[in-house]
Write an enzyme that holds these catalytic residues in place. Structure first.
Site, PDB file in Angstrom:
ATOM      1  CD1 TRP A 209       2.886  30.198 -38.370  1.00  0.00           C
ATOM      2  CD2 TRP A 209       4.716  31.581 -37.958  1.00  0.00           C
ATOM      3  NE1 TRP A 209       2.911  31.308 -39.145  1.00  0.00           N
ATOM      4  CE2 TRP A 209       3.880  31.886 -38.495  1.00  0.00           C
ATOM      5  CE3 TRP A 209       5.772  31.762 -37.436  1.00  0.00           C
ATOM      6  CZ2 TRP A 209       4.220  33.497 -38.833  1.00  0.00           C
ATOM      7  CZ3 TRP A 209       6.512  33.086 -37.662  1.00  0.00           C
ATOM      8  CH2 TRP A 209       5.644  34.047 -37.790  1.00  0.00           C
TER       9      TRP A 209
ATOM     10  CG  ASN B 170       4.646  36.246 -35.986  1.00  0.00           C
ATOM     11  OD1 ASN B 170       5.559  37.309 -36.377  1.00  0.00           O
ATOM     12  ND2 ASN B 170       3.485  36.471 -36.964  1.00  0.00           N
ATOM     13  CD  GLU B 171       4.708  41.083 -37.398  1.00  0.00           C
ATOM     14  OE1 GLU B 171       5.144  41.092 -38.192  1.00  0.00           O
ATOM     15  OE2 GLU B 171       3.194  40.935 -38.297  1.00  0.00           O
TER      16      GLU B 171
ATOM     17  CD1 TRP C  46       5.841  38.201 -46.146  1.00  0.00           C
ATOM     18  CD2 TRP C  46       6.572  37.134 -43.951  1.00  0.00           C
ATOM     19  NE1 TRP C  46       4.736  37.477 -45.124  1.00  0.00           N
ATOM     20  CE2 TRP C  46       5.511  36.352 -44.823  1.00  0.00           C
ATOM     21  CE3 TRP C  46       7.881  36.673 -42.894  1.00  0.00           C
ATOM     22  CZ2 TRP C  46       4.764  35.441 -43.310  1.00  0.00           C
ATOM     23  CZ3 TRP C  46       6.795  35.642 -41.973  1.00  0.00           C
ATOM     24  CH2 TRP C  46       5.367  35.403 -42.626  1.00  0.00           C
TER      25      TRP C  46
ATOM     26  CD  GLU D 107       7.388  38.770 -40.122  1.00  0.00           C
ATOM     27  OE1 GLU D 107       6.845  39.919 -41.077  1.00  0.00           O
ATOM     28  OE2 GLU D 107       7.287  37.915 -39.254  1.00  0.00           O
TER      29      GLU D 107
ATOM     30  CE1 TYR E  53       6.667  42.842 -43.910  1.00  0.00           C
ATOM     31  CE2 TYR E  53       6.561  42.650 -42.137  1.00  0.00           C
ATOM     32  CZ  TYR E  53       6.610  41.914 -43.261  1.00  0.00           C
ATOM     33  OH  TYR E  53       7.202  40.430 -42.909  1.00  0.00           O
TER      34      TYR E  53
END
Length: 434
Positions: free
Chosen positions: A91, A206-207, A369, A327, A287
């Site tokens: 980040w 991010n996302e 991740w 990720e 994920y």
């Protein structure tokens, strides 16, 4: 006879390069740490392919801000480098929170900025390049919700966190942050961020999701404006959006690959979002335990394979760009979890990347991740991998690095994988003696 010559040549390349893969030394000395560029569906450095094996450690800036924890930043780079990892995603934001980088719009804490400077300079020492994310969809580290709080405090009429994407004032806050970070002069190296080859790419967010507009128009407009904004300030670095990879309305024939029906209602669109001018490569997250079921299930690994293959195919045939699986992982908190299953999942991701790599395809690499040094258990979300405590995982990561380094060193992007060296790659790639 030609095959024998090629194998001998491959052997000498392996001896020269793989002994140095952890530091990427062979390549670095030639290119003098040049910017990563994109050529078609591949990343290149000095016209050599640059397939990546990397990791995420999102909290590096915050840890670098405190002398008592700064050593952990060095430790994670050292460990990752020792198994050949060459890219870290982290980040470059912390908005209005504890140890905030941006305390309020365009007001920065210089000590935290110096901590980010340290992260960038330290990564370079270990020959690791950084993907720096510029904001968060989620509330951790501030995110779009913090921008909305700032807007409300300034008297703006806002009704949703998604106003971050559409309100002109909030857009101007974000753009000012981007400009500040890109024009930052590193206090350790004296190199401006936008000129620094240690930075692999900028990530817009991010996302990002914009559930208030399932058509995707609001987010698409934001991506268009912000990708252009980044490129206008910094035309040298690569740019990516930070998407999870869900298929949207522009490709109804592909939504079958989404993990669930909700995924196509969050305002994102893998194809459309990545066709924006200024976006250089695609990002996808993986994920199964978040999207399908927390319980480890037989459906997870087949989903991961089909999810990856669909995106690699689309990156090649439709987008004409590399795709990074930015990720992926599995949580130790999941019912049914064990470390053997985690290794199986990582192996599946790595092999799918390799299947693309052998063809010179768009599968440009993956980022675990997440990789942690020892003694940072308090930051573990369940996904942390401490390489020094996970020998089997560590060996697998190391092998993937060696295999990708072999590709990066053996073949120039100019040859389009048609040269005799390709036979060396195919013969040697899947042999564990590497």
């Amino acid at each position: 006879m030609k095959d024998e010559e090629a194998l001998k040549e491959g052997q000498s390349y392996r001896e020269n390069y793989i002994s140095n893969y952890g530091s990427e030394k062979g390549i670095m000395e030639e290119d003098d740490w040049q910017m990563v560029q994109k050529k078609g569906n591949q990343f290149v450095v000095n016209d050599q392919p640059f397939y990546i094996n990397g990791f995420n450690t999102y909290w590096l800036m915050v840890f670098a801000a405190d002398e008592s924890t700064r050593g952990k930043v060095t430790e994670v780079f050292k460990q990752a480098s020792s198994v050949g990892m060459t890219v870290c995603r982290t980040w470059a934001f912390n908005d209005g929170q504890w140890r905030a980088l941006q305390k309020s719009p365009s007001v920065y804490d210089e000590e935290i900025f110096k901590a980010l400077d340290f992260v960038v300079s330290e990564a370079k020492k270990y020959k690791i390049r950084l993907i720096l994310s510029l904001s968060n969809n989620w509330e951790a580290y501030g995110g779009k919700a913090q921008y909305v709080k700032w807007g409300l405090a300034a008297g703006l009429n806002l009704t949703s966190d998604d106003d971050f994407f559409s309100h002109p004032t909030l857009r101007s806050y974000y753009k000012a942050h981007v400009k500040t970070v890109l024009n930052r002069v590193n206090t350790f190296t004296n190199i401006t961020y936008k000129e620094d080859p240690a930075i692999f790419a900028w990530e817009l967010m991010n996302e990002p999701r914009c559930t208030s507009d399932p058509t995707g128009d609001k987010l698409q407009d934001w991506i268009q404006e912000m990708a252009f904004h980044v490129k206008k300030i910094d035309p040298k670095h690569l740019v990516e959006v930070g998407l999870e990879g869900f298929y949207g309305l522009s490709t109804p024939q592909r939504v079958q690959f989404n993990p669930n029906t909700y995924a196509q209602q969050v305002g994102t669109d893998f194809i459309r979002n990545h066709q924006v001018l200024g976006v250089d490569f695609a990002s996808v997250h993986i994920y199964a335990d978040s999207w399908i079921s927390q319980q480890i299930a037989d459906t997870h690994l087949p989903f991961i394979k089909s999810w990856m293959e669909a995106h690699i195919e689309d990156a090649e045939k439709i987008l004409g760009m590399p795709v990074v699986f930015a990720e992926f992982g599995v949580s130790s908190k999941d019912p049914g979890y064990n470390s053997t299953y985690r290794d199986t999942l990582i192996s599946s991701v790595y092999n799918t990347i390799l299947n693309s790599t052998t063809k010179g395809g768009s599968g440009a690499g993956s980022l675990l991740w997440q990789v942690f040094p020892e003694g940072t258990d308090n930051m573990d979300d369940g996904y942390a991998i401490v390489l020094s405590k996970s020998p089997s995982t560590s060996s697998m990561v190391s092998l993937q690095s060696k295999r990708l380094t072999l590709f990066n060193s053996l073949c120039s992007s100019k040859c389009q994988w048609s040269c005799k060296k390709k036979k060396v790659l195919e013969k040697t790639l899947y042999h564990d003696e590497l």
